[in-house]
Design a protein around this motif. Structure first.
Motif, short mmCIF file in Angstrom:
data_model
loop_
_atom_site.label_atom_id
_atom_site.label_comp_id
_atom_site.label_asym_id
_atom_site.label_seq_id
_atom_site.Cartn_x
_atom_site.Cartn_y
_atom_site.Cartn_z
N GLU A 191 0.83 -1.20 0.00
CA GLU A 191 0.00 0.00 0.00
C GLU A 191 0.87 1.25 0.00
O GLU A 191 1.99 1.26 0.51
N SER A 192 0.30 2.32 -0.54
CA SER A 192 0.95 3.63 -0.48
C SER A 192 -0.12 4.70 -0.55
O SER A 192 -1.27 4.42 -0.91
N GLY A 193 0.27 5.93 -0.19
CA GLY A 193 -0.64 7.06 -0.32
C GLY A 193 -1.24 7.56 0.98
O GLY A 193 -1.99 8.54 0.98
N GLY A 194 -0.94 6.91 2.09
CA GLY A 194 -1.47 7.39 3.35
C GLY A 194 -0.81 8.68 3.79
O GLY A 194 0.16 9.15 3.19
N GLY A 195 -1.36 9.26 4.85
CA GLY A 195 -0.77 10.49 5.37
C GLY A 195 -1.75 11.24 6.24
O GLY A 195 -2.77 10.70 6.67
N LEU A 196 -1.42 12.50 6.48
CA LEU A 196 -2.24 13.39 7.29
C LEU A 196 -3.06 14.29 6.38
O LEU A 196 -2.52 14.91 5.45
N LEU A 217 -7.87 11.74 -0.10
CA LEU A 217 -6.64 10.97 -0.27
C LEU A 217 -6.94 9.82 -1.22
O LEU A 217 -8.08 9.33 -1.26
N ARG A 218 -5.92 9.40 -1.95
CA ARG A 218 -6.06 8.20 -2.76
C ARG A 218 -4.98 7.21 -2.34
O ARG A 218 -3.78 7.52 -2.40
N LEU A 219 -5.42 6.05 -1.94
CA LEU A 219 -4.50 4.97 -1.59
C LEU A 219 -4.33 4.04 -2.78
O LEU A 219 -5.28 3.83 -3.54
N SER A 220 -3.13 3.52 -2.91
CA SER A 220 -2.85 2.54 -3.96
C SER A 220 -2.40 1.23 -3.33
O SER A 220 -1.77 1.24 -2.27
N CYS A 221 -2.71 0.16 -4.00
CA CYS A 221 -2.27 -1.17 -3.56
C CYS A 221 -1.69 -1.88 -4.78
O CYS A 221 -2.43 -2.26 -5.69
N ALA A 222 -0.39 -1.99 -4.80
CA ALA A 222 0.30 -2.67 -5.90
C ALA A 222 0.51 -4.13 -5.53
O ALA A 222 1.01 -4.43 -4.43
N VAL A 223 0.12 -5.00 -6.41
CA VAL A 223 0.22 -6.42 -6.11
C VAL A 223 1.24 -7.08 -7.03
O VAL A 223 1.43 -6.65 -8.17
N SER A 224 1.89 -8.10 -6.53
CA SER A 224 2.85 -8.86 -7.32
C SER A 224 2.79 -10.31 -6.89
O SER A 224 2.32 -10.62 -5.79
N GLY A 225 3.26 -11.17 -7.76
CA GLY A 225 3.27 -12.58 -7.44
C GLY A 225 1.98 -13.30 -7.79
O GLY A 225 1.88 -14.52 -7.63
N ASP A 264 -12.42 8.52 10.28
CA ASP A 264 -11.80 7.67 9.26
C ASP A 264 -10.34 7.37 9.58
O ASP A 264 -9.70 6.58 8.89
N THR A 265 -9.82 7.99 10.61
CA THR A 265 -8.44 7.76 11.01
C THR A 265 -8.23 6.29 11.38
O THR A 265 -8.95 5.74 12.22
N ALA A 266 -7.25 5.67 10.72
CA ALA A 266 -7.01 4.24 10.93
C ALA A 266 -5.81 3.81 10.10
O ALA A 266 -5.32 4.57 9.25
N GLY A 297 -0.11 -2.31 5.38
CA GLY A 297 -0.93 -1.22 5.91
C GLY A 297 -0.29 0.13 5.74
O GLY A 297 0.94 0.26 5.67
N THR A 298 -1.13 1.15 5.69
CA THR A 298 -0.66 2.53 5.61
C THR A 298 -1.55 3.39 6.50
O THR A 298 -2.77 3.21 6.54
N GLN A 299 -0.93 4.31 7.22
CA GLN A 299 -1.66 5.13 8.19
C GLN A 299 -2.36 6.29 7.50
O GLN A 299 -1.75 7.01 6.70
N VAL A 300 -3.61 6.46 7.83
CA VAL A 300 -4.38 7.63 7.40
C VAL A 300 -4.85 8.36 8.66
O VAL A 300 -5.51 7.76 9.52
N THR A 301 -4.49 9.62 8.76
CA THR A 301 -4.87 10.44 9.91
C THR A 301 -5.63 11.65 9.41
O THR A 301 -5.13 12.41 8.58
N VAL A 302 -6.84 11.81 9.92
CA VAL A 302 -7.68 12.94 9.55
C VAL A 302 -7.80 13.85 10.77
O VAL A 302 -8.42 13.50 11.77
N SER A 303 -7.17 14.99 10.66
CA SER A 303 -7.11 15.89 11.81
C SER A 303 -6.81 17.31 11.35
O SER A 303 -6.10 17.50 10.36
N SER A 304 -7.34 18.27 12.08
CA SER A 304 -7.03 19.67 11.79
C SER A 304 -5.85 20.14 12.62
O SER A 304 -5.42 21.29 12.50
#
Length: 125
Positions: A6-11, A18-26, A90-92, A118-125
């Motif tokens: 996963e990638s794209g998480g943040g504050l 936000l847009r999260l991506s999940c790259a799969v391989s294998g 939605d923070t998780a 996993g990637t952290q997403v934090t929604v906060s002011s």
């Protein structure tokens, strides 16, 4: 080796996106249902959105309907989670999962799936 990253998480501020991506391989996305799950502090992991291998069936948790969308690009072996109108609740940690369990059941259980880290997403002011 089956792997999901996963990638794209943040504050982000409330109301933001936000847009999260999940790259799969294998493995090939064509044969797996894909889902996004999240786990907030002190809470159990819950299924947020799941999409079938063909893309023809989706499941949305009530808490994200109208705000989150899931899409998959099988050619790129990537799955996306677009999150709009984000709220503090939605923070998780958001994780993507692949499974042969069909949708919607895939989103209602947390066993039997292949998981990303996993990637952290934090929604906060």
């Amino acid at each position: 080796q089956l792997q999901l990253v996963e990638s794209g998480g943040g504050l982000v501020q409330p109301g933001g996106s936000l847009r999260l991506s999940c790259a799969v391989s294998g493995f090939t996305l064509d044969y797996y249902a894909i889902g996004w799950f999240r786990q907030a502090p002190g809470k159990e992991r819950e299924g947020v959105l799941c999409i079938s291998s063909s893309g023809g069936s989706t499941y949305y948790a009530d808490s994200v309907k109208g705000r989150f969308t899931i899409s998959r690009d099988n050619a790129k072996n990537t799955v996306y989670l677009q999150m709009n109108s984000l709220k503090p609740e939605d923070t998780a940690v958001y994780s993507c999962a692949a499974s042969t369990i069909p949708v919607p059941r895939m989103c209602l259980i947390t066993k039997g799936h292949y998981w990303g880290q996993g990637t952290q997403v934090t929604v906060s002011s």
